[in-house]
Design a protein around this motif. Structure first.
Motif, short mmCIF file in Angstrom:
data_model
loop_
_atom_site.label_atom_id
_atom_site.label_comp_id
_atom_site.label_asym_id
_atom_site.label_seq_id
_atom_site.Cartn_x
_atom_site.Cartn_y
_atom_site.Cartn_z
N GLU A 37 0.85 -1.18 0.00
CA GLU A 37 0.00 0.00 0.00
C GLU A 37 0.89 1.24 0.00
O GLU A 37 1.96 1.25 0.62
N SER A 38 0.43 2.27 -0.71
CA SER A 38 1.13 3.55 -0.73
C SER A 38 0.14 4.66 -0.45
O SER A 38 -1.00 4.62 -0.93
N TRP A 39 0.59 5.65 0.31
CA TRP A 39 -0.26 6.78 0.65
C TRP A 39 0.51 8.08 0.50
O TRP A 39 1.67 8.18 0.90
N ARG A 40 -0.14 9.09 -0.04
CA ARG A 40 0.42 10.44 -0.05
C ARG A 40 0.16 11.05 1.31
O ARG A 40 -1.00 11.16 1.75
N ILE A 41 1.21 11.45 2.02
CA ILE A 41 1.05 11.94 3.38
C ILE A 41 1.37 13.43 3.51
O ILE A 41 1.48 13.95 4.62
N GLY A 42 1.49 14.10 2.38
CA GLY A 42 1.77 15.53 2.41
C GLY A 42 2.74 15.92 1.32
O GLY A 42 2.93 15.19 0.35
N SER A 43 3.38 17.07 1.50
CA SER A 43 4.35 17.53 0.51
C SER A 43 5.38 18.41 1.19
O SER A 43 5.16 18.95 2.28
N ARG A 47 7.78 18.09 5.71
CA ARG A 47 6.95 16.90 5.93
C ARG A 47 7.79 15.63 5.80
O ARG A 47 7.66 14.70 6.59
N PHE A 48 8.66 15.59 4.80
CA PHE A 48 9.52 14.43 4.59
C PHE A 48 10.46 14.23 5.77
O PHE A 48 10.62 13.11 6.28
N PRO A 210 0.17 12.83 9.08
CA PRO A 210 -0.42 13.90 9.89
C PRO A 210 -1.92 14.00 9.72
O PRO A 210 -2.61 14.61 10.53
N LEU A 211 -2.45 13.41 8.66
CA LEU A 211 -3.89 13.45 8.42
C LEU A 211 -4.66 12.72 9.50
O LEU A 211 -5.86 12.96 9.70
N TYR A 212 -3.97 11.81 10.23
CA TYR A 212 -4.63 11.04 11.28
C TYR A 212 -4.24 11.52 12.67
O TYR A 212 -4.62 10.91 13.66
#
Length: 216
Positions: A37-43, A47-48, A210-212
């Motif tokens: 699974e892959s998720w975009r977690i920001g930019s 963030r990285f 961070p979305l969670y």
């Protein structure tokens, strides 16, 4: 740049490093169930960097409601060694040493060869086990590591955690794994392996993204 790989006969599976194989989902190790699974977690760089520090401090595991204890770095000097590039190709070793780092509570950061013990439950079932860091990589735009089972787990296999800061400034978190059932119940009911994996992936994402994040 930091790279490291550790291979040891004490891991309880043969396909060491197979989470980096491009065709893992099509050709997993024998009798194993693959997952990815892959998720975009920001930019952005901030963030990285934040996600990278969290990942190397075992936040994915701790945030998945797993207790991480008995963290034992590899004996002898740490080193930059064979690793894998983004396409899964091995990279030649280097002789430069790698300094061991520690979290604020004194827990050693992720490093090749480190062994940990995890304890917890997933979907009501035991998730205890001993794991070893098979490889660790720290690059300007790519940070991650892989954990392989040593023993005491209901499954045998490997899972990798990788953060990538892409050229379009997006930051992506990818988890790949393959699991072979070991416990009798998991061998009798292989669907439990998939359920266990789906739950772990969800927990890892919530720990790193961070979305969670919920307010204190």
């Amino acid at each position: 740049m930091r790279r490291g790989t550790f291979k040891d006969e004490t891991v309880d599976y043969a396909a060491v490093g197979a989470t980096q194989a491009p065709d893992l989902m099509q050709y997993p190790p024998e009798r194993s169930t693959p997952a990815e699974e892959s998720w975009r977690i920001g930019s952005g760089e901030a963030r990285f960097q934040t996600a990278s520090e969290s990942l190397l401090a075992w936040v994915a595991q701790k945030g998945a409601d797993l207790t991480v204890k008995d963290v034992r770095p590899a004996s002898g000097p740490m080193y930059s060694g064979v690793s894998f590039d983004a396409e899964g190709n091995p990279i030649a070793p280097s002789s430069s040493e790698v300094e061991q780092r520690f979290d604020t509570d004194g827990t050693p950061f992720v490093a090749a060869g480190t062994t940990i013990v995890v304890e917890g439950r997933v979907k009501g079932f035991n998730a205890d086990g001993e794991l070893r860091v098979i490889f660790a990589v720290e690059e300007p735009r790519r940070v991650g590591f892989a954990l392989g089972t040593v023993g005491g787990s209901v499954v045998s296999g490997e899972e990798s955690f990788m953060l990538e800061w892409h050229d379009n400034d997006e930051v992506w978190f990818t988890v790949r794994a393959f699991d072979r059932p070991v416990a009798i119940l998991y061998r009798m009911l292989p669907t439990l392996v998939r359920r266990r994996r789906r739950e772990l992936f969800t927990r890892y994402l919530r720990a790193i993204s961070p979305l969670y994040t919920t307010p204190a």
